[in-house]
Write an enzyme that holds these catalytic residues in place. Sequence first.
Site, PDB file in Angstrom:
ATOM      1  N   GLU A  53       0.850  -1.194   0.000  1.00 16.90           N
ATOM      2  CA  GLU A  53       0.000   0.000   0.000  1.00 16.90           C
ATOM      3  C   GLU A  53       0.882   1.238   0.000  1.00 16.90           C
ATOM      4  O   GLU A  53       1.764   1.397   0.846  1.00 16.90           O
ATOM      5  CB  GLU A  53      -0.956   0.033   1.193  1.00 16.90           C
ATOM      6  CG  GLU A  53      -1.846   1.279   1.150  1.00 16.90           C
ATOM      7  CD  GLU A  53      -3.080   1.208   2.035  1.00 16.90           C
ATOM      8  OE1 GLU A  53      -3.642   2.265   2.321  1.00 16.90           O
ATOM      9  OE2 GLU A  53      -3.476   0.089   2.439  1.00 16.90           O
ATOM     10  N   GLU A  78       4.666   5.204   3.719  1.00 21.77           N
ATOM     11  CA  GLU A  78       4.073   6.508   4.048  1.00 21.77           C
ATOM     12  C   GLU A  78       5.208   7.438   4.461  1.00 21.77           C
ATOM     13  O   GLU A  78       6.141   7.010   5.143  1.00 21.77           O
ATOM     14  CB  GLU A  78       3.063   6.342   5.192  1.00 21.77           C
ATOM     15  CG  GLU A  78       2.505   7.626   5.770  1.00 21.77           C
ATOM     16  CD  GLU A  78       1.769   8.463   4.736  1.00 21.77           C
ATOM     17  OE1 GLU A  78       2.160   9.634   4.557  1.00 21.77           O
ATOM     18  OE2 GLU A  78       0.818   7.953   4.104  1.00 21.77           O
ATOM     19  N   ASP A 105      10.080   7.698   0.115  1.00 21.35           N
ATOM     20  CA  ASP A 105       9.418   7.920  -1.165  1.00 21.35           C
ATOM     21  C   ASP A 105       9.132   6.585  -1.837  1.00 21.35           C
ATOM     22  O   ASP A 105      10.045   5.795  -2.098  1.00 21.35           O
ATOM     23  CB  ASP A 105      10.312   8.794  -2.050  1.00 21.35           C
ATOM     24  CG  ASP A 105       9.777   8.950  -3.469  1.00 21.35           C
ATOM     25  OD1 ASP A 105       8.549   8.883  -3.645  1.00 21.35           O
ATOM     26  OD2 ASP A 105      10.579   9.149  -4.391  1.00 21.35           O
ATOM     27  N   ASP A 128      -3.271  12.296  -3.446  1.00 26.09           N
ATOM     28  CA  ASP A 128      -3.510  13.722  -3.682  1.00 26.09           C
ATOM     29  C   ASP A 128      -3.992  13.911  -5.118  1.00 26.09           C
ATOM     30  O   ASP A 128      -3.296  13.546  -6.067  1.00 26.09           O
ATOM     31  CB  ASP A 128      -2.207  14.497  -3.455  1.00 26.09           C
ATOM     32  CG  ASP A 128      -2.432  16.005  -3.384  1.00 26.09           C
ATOM     33  OD1 ASP A 128      -3.366  16.495  -4.055  1.00 26.09           O
ATOM     34  OD2 ASP A 128      -1.672  16.678  -2.677  1.00 26.09           O
ATOM     35  N   LYS A 132      -6.051  21.547  -9.254  1.00 28.80           N
ATOM     36  CA  LYS A 132      -5.856  22.573 -10.285  1.00 28.80           C
ATOM     37  C   LYS A 132      -5.261  21.964 -11.550  1.00 28.80           C
ATOM     38  O   LYS A 132      -4.329  21.160 -11.495  1.00 28.80           O
ATOM     39  CB  LYS A 132      -4.945  23.680  -9.762  1.00 28.80           C
ATOM     40  CG  LYS A 132      -5.547  24.480  -8.615  1.00 28.80           C
ATOM     41  CD  LYS A 132      -4.616  25.591  -8.167  1.00 28.80           C
ATOM     42  CE  LYS A 132      -5.234  26.389  -7.019  1.00 28.80           C
ATOM     43  NZ  LYS A 132      -4.313  27.471  -6.564  1.00 28.80           N
ATOM     44  N   ASP A 164     -11.860   9.956  -4.233  1.00 27.88           N
ATOM     45  CA  ASP A 164     -13.163  10.599  -4.034  1.00 27.88           C
ATOM     46  C   ASP A 164     -13.288  11.843  -4.911  1.00 27.88           C
ATOM     47  O   ASP A 164     -14.162  12.676  -4.688  1.00 27.88           O
ATOM     48  CB  ASP A 164     -13.377  10.954  -2.559  1.00 27.88           C
ATOM     49  CG  ASP A 164     -12.384  11.989  -2.058  1.00 27.88           C
ATOM     50  OD1 ASP A 164     -11.309  12.149  -2.684  1.00 27.88           O
ATOM     51  OD2 ASP A 164     -12.664  12.646  -1.035  1.00 27.88           O
ATOM     52  N   THR A 201     -12.691   4.068   5.320  1.00 29.00           N
ATOM     53  CA  THR A 201     -11.946   4.894   6.265  1.00 29.00           C
ATOM     54  C   THR A 201     -12.857   5.973   6.852  1.00 29.00           C
ATOM     55  O   THR A 201     -13.922   6.277   6.299  1.00 29.00           O
ATOM     56  CB  THR A 201     -10.759   5.572   5.573  1.00 29.00           C
ATOM     57  OG1 THR A 201     -11.262   6.489   4.578  1.00 29.00           O
ATOM     58  CG2 THR A 201      -9.850   4.551   4.895  1.00 29.00           C
ATOM     59  N   PHE A 203     -12.197   9.044   6.809  1.00 30.16           N
ATOM     60  CA  PHE A 203     -12.137  10.064   5.772  1.00 30.16           C
ATOM     61  C   PHE A 203     -13.212   9.808   4.712  1.00 30.16           C
ATOM     62  O   PHE A 203     -13.936  10.714   4.293  1.00 30.16           O
ATOM     63  CB  PHE A 203     -10.739  10.033   5.146  1.00 30.16           C
ATOM     64  CG  PHE A 203     -10.567  10.820   3.880  1.00 30.16           C
ATOM     65  CD1 PHE A 203     -10.341  12.186   3.907  1.00 30.16           C
ATOM     66  CD2 PHE A 203     -10.624  10.174   2.648  1.00 30.16           C
ATOM     67  CE1 PHE A 203     -10.173  12.900   2.731  1.00 30.16           C
ATOM     68  CE2 PHE A 203     -10.455  10.890   1.474  1.00 30.16           C
ATOM     69  CZ  PHE A 203     -10.235  12.254   1.520  1.00 30.16           C
ATOM     70  N   GLU A 204     -13.337   8.566   4.310  1.00 30.79           N
ATOM     71  CA  GLU A 204     -14.312   8.190   3.279  1.00 30.79           C
ATOM     72  C   GLU A 204     -15.739   8.337   3.794  1.00 30.79           C
ATOM     73  O   GLU A 204     -16.614   8.873   3.094  1.00 30.79           O
ATOM     74  CB  GLU A 204     -14.054   6.753   2.846  1.00 30.79           C
ATOM     75  CG  GLU A 204     -14.959   6.262   1.737  1.00 30.79           C
ATOM     76  CD  GLU A 204     -14.613   4.847   1.304  1.00 30.79           C
ATOM     77  OE1 GLU A 204     -15.325   4.334   0.426  1.00 30.79           O
ATOM     78  OE2 GLU A 204     -13.641   4.276   1.833  1.00 30.79           O
TER      79      GLU A 204
END
Length: 223
Positions: A53, A78, A105, A128, A132, A164, A201, A203-204
């Site tokens: 992941e 991460e 990374d 992310d 823009k 999302d 999650t 967040f989700e």
Amino acid sequence: MRRVRSFVRRQGRLTKRQEDALEKEWAEKGIDFINQPFDFAKVFKNSNPVTLEIGFGMGASLVAMASQNADKNFLGIEVHAPGVGACLASAKEENVTNLRVMCHDAIEVLDYMIPDGSLAMVQLFFPDPWHKAKHNKRRIVQVPFAEKIRSKLTIGGVFHMATDWQPYAEHMLEVMTSVEGYNNLSSSGDYVPRPATRPETKFEKRGQRLGHGVWDLMFERIK
């Protein structure tokens, strides 16, 4: 040509729980970056399939997956130190032993440490989206990245993405469809329902309460 990194480095303050976990759990579950390919059988002390992941956030869903799938191994990458600490703390509390984490990374880890054909699944959840238009080129899901992931998967291995942000979902679908050697697992040729293998999650769930959609894409390596 500017190299696309897998992240924007963010360093937040560590809580006592996160700091303690980094100090006490890293020796067992943390892996430092070195320019040497993994021997996963040695790392995990078994030959179970490995799921990678990329960008696991605070690690809640990754720990849940590892806890629920003792017959699989999980490697999480991460760069946000508090997230790594939180993941290690949760893994300790849940007595998870089939999980290893890195704070580096992901692109460099893929290039130097992940052997070709060694992964059963790669997960990229809510990266992310770089909203823009002028920043779209910074999105991690681009053709070279998709090709790199394919080379690291076993034949039959799956690249699972979720976002999302609908424009990013459309971008992911366009990129993945253009890369040879993948088969879209969607019966409709676009997105799949959230599989049981991906826990929701916080967040989700928050996004769903606000009316946000979530798009899952799963592509299998076929050659």
